[in-house]
Design a protein around this motif. Structure first.
Motif, mmCIF file in Angstrom:
data_model
loop_
_atom_site.group_PDB
_atom_site.id
_atom_site.type_symbol
_atom_site.label_atom_id
_atom_site.label_comp_id
_atom_site.label_asym_id
_atom_site.label_seq_id
_atom_site.Cartn_x
_atom_site.Cartn_y
_atom_site.Cartn_z
ATOM 1 N N GLU A 1 61.500 48.769 19.065
ATOM 2 C CA GLU A 1 60.563 49.670 19.741
ATOM 3 C C GLU A 1 59.411 48.803 20.230
ATOM 4 O O GLU A 1 58.850 48.021 19.460
ATOM 5 N N TRP A 2 59.086 48.935 21.505
ATOM 6 C CA TRP A 2 58.116 48.069 22.148
ATOM 7 C C TRP A 2 56.797 48.781 22.408
ATOM 8 O O TRP A 2 56.777 49.970 22.723
ATOM 9 N N GLY A 3 55.705 48.008 22.345
ATOM 10 C CA GLY A 3 54.435 48.466 22.869
ATOM 11 C C GLY A 3 54.431 48.346 24.385
ATOM 12 O O GLY A 3 55.377 47.817 24.997
ATOM 13 N N ARG A 4 53.353 48.810 24.983
ATOM 14 C CA ARG A 4 53.320 48.884 26.447
ATOM 15 C C ARG A 4 53.340 47.514 27.117
ATOM 16 O O ARG A 4 54.022 47.325 28.134
ATOM 17 N N ALA A 5 52.649 46.531 26.553
ATOM 18 C CA ALA A 5 52.628 45.204 27.180
ATOM 19 C C ALA A 5 54.011 44.570 27.160
ATOM 20 O O ALA A 5 54.438 43.960 28.151
ATOM 21 N N ARG A 6 54.711 44.717 26.047
ATOM 22 C CA ARG A 6 56.063 44.138 25.951
ATOM 23 C C ARG A 6 57.016 44.815 26.930
ATOM 24 O O ARG A 6 57.831 44.157 27.585
ATOM 25 N N PHE A 7 56.918 46.135 27.047
ATOM 26 C CA PHE A 7 57.782 46.865 27.968
ATOM 27 C C PHE A 7 57.492 46.471 29.413
ATOM 28 O O PHE A 7 58.410 46.224 30.208
ATOM 29 N N LYS A 8 56.211 46.392 29.766
ATOM 30 C CA LYS A 8 55.859 46.005 31.132
ATOM 31 C C LYS A 8 56.326 44.591 31.435
ATOM 32 O O LYS A 8 56.769 44.297 32.551
ATOM 33 N N GLY A 9 56.236 43.707 30.434
ATOM 34 C CA GLY A 9 56.711 42.348 30.641
ATOM 35 C C GLY A 9 58.204 42.292 30.889
ATOM 36 O O GLY A 9 58.675 41.590 31.790
ATOM 37 N N TRP A 10 58.963 43.063 30.110
ATOM 38 C CA TRP A 10 60.421 43.113 30.312
ATOM 39 C C TRP A 10 60.748 43.698 31.682
ATOM 40 O O TRP A 10 61.547 43.141 32.441
ATOM 41 N N ALA A 11 60.128 44.827 32.007
ATOM 42 C CA ALA A 11 60.415 45.496 33.281
ATOM 43 C C ALA A 11 60.058 44.601 34.457
ATOM 44 O O ALA A 11 60.806 44.515 35.442
ATOM 45 N N GLY A 12 58.922 43.923 34.378
ATOM 46 C CA GLY A 12 58.519 43.032 35.461
ATOM 47 C C GLY A 12 59.477 41.880 35.643
ATOM 48 O O GLY A 12 59.786 41.486 36.778
ATOM 49 N N GLY A 13 59.976 41.332 34.541
ATOM 50 C CA GLY A 13 60.948 40.252 34.640
ATOM 51 C C GLY A 13 62.258 40.703 35.255
ATOM 52 O O GLY A 13 62.824 40.019 36.121
#
Length: 200
Positions: free
Chosen positions: A154-166
Motif C-alpha cells: 500500500e503506497w502513500g501519495r508520493a510513491r504512487f505519483k512516482g510510479w505513475a509518472g515513471g
C-alpha cells in the motif's frame, strides 16, 4: 453490500471514464463486476470487457449480468485471464480501468503489468485506483498492517505519483493523480487515482 467508500470510489472512476469520452472499456481485475454493472447501462459505452483470474468472481458476475436487460448485457464479454499478460485481441480499447487491483499484485509483477497494458495493449486512457496508505490511521488500520490480507503493498501519495509518472514517461502517456474516497486536510483521500492519457 457496497460500502460508502467503495461507492465513492466507483463514482470517481465512472466520472473519469465519462470524462475520457470512452466507448470501449476494459476492466482489469473486474471481480464480481461492480464497475461493469454501472458502466453497461450508459448509452455511450458500446463494449465492455472484464478480465479476472478468479473464476468464482466471474461466475458471480455472470449471475449478476443475467438480471440486466439483454441489450445492455450484450455489451459485456468476460474472460478468465491475467492482467499481467498481453492480450493482442484487446488492443485498441478507449479506456482500461484497474480499480483497487494493483496492490493485489506482487511488486515484481508491476513491470509485467506495465509491459502488457501500457506497452502492448496501449488503450487511449488508463484509470488506476489504489489505497492511500497515509489515510490508514483514519480507518483504524494499524501501522504494521495493510487494509486487506490480500494486499502485497500500500503506497502513500508520493510513491504512487512516482510510479505513475515513471510508467507514463516510459510509455508515451501523460498522467494526473487525484485524491478520491473522501479527503483529509493533510492525509489526502482514502484512495488515490491516476488517469493516464496516451500521447500521439
Amino acid at each position: 453490500m457496497t460500502s460508502a467508500l467503495h461507492q465513492s470510489r466507483l463514482e470517481a472512476v465512472i466520472q473519469a471514464v465519462t470524462g475520457t469520452g470512452a466507448q470501449t472499456v476494459l476492466d482489469l481485475g473486474c471481480g464480481a463486476g461492480d464497475l461493469i454493472l454501472r458502466l453497461a447501462p450508459l448509452a455511450r459505452i458500446t463494449r465492455l470487457t472484464g478480465l479476472d483470474i478468479d473464476l468464482n468472481s466471474l461466475r458471480t458476475l455472470r449471475e449478476r449480468l443475467a438480471d440486466i436487460p439483454p441489450k445492455t448485457r450484450a455489451k459485456v464479454q468476460l474472460a478468465q485471464a491475467s492482467m499481467t499478460a498481453a492480450h493482442p485481441n484487446l488492443r485498441g480499447y478507449d479506456c482500461a480501468c484497474l480499480v483497487e487491483t494493483i496492490e493485489h499484485l506482487p511488486l515484481g509483477d508491476l513491470n509485467r503489468l506495465e509491459r502488457a497494458l501500457f506497452a502492448d495493449m496501449r488503450p487511449g486512457h488508463v484509470i488506476v485506483t489504489t489505497p492511500n496508505a497515509e489515510f490508514n490511521p483514519v480507518l483504524g488500520v494499524p501501522a504494521h498492517r495493510f487494509r486487506h490480507p490480500g494486499h502485497h503493498f500500500e503506497w502513500g501519495r508520493a510513491r504512487f505519483k512516482g510510479w505513475a509518472g515513471g510508467v507514463a514517461a516510459r510509455n508515451g502517456y501523460s498522467v494526473t493523480c487525484h485524491d478520491i474516497g473522501g479527503t483529509h486536510p493533510t492525509l489526502g483521500g482514502a484512495s488515490q487515482m491516476a488517469v493516464f492519457q496516451r500521447q500521439g
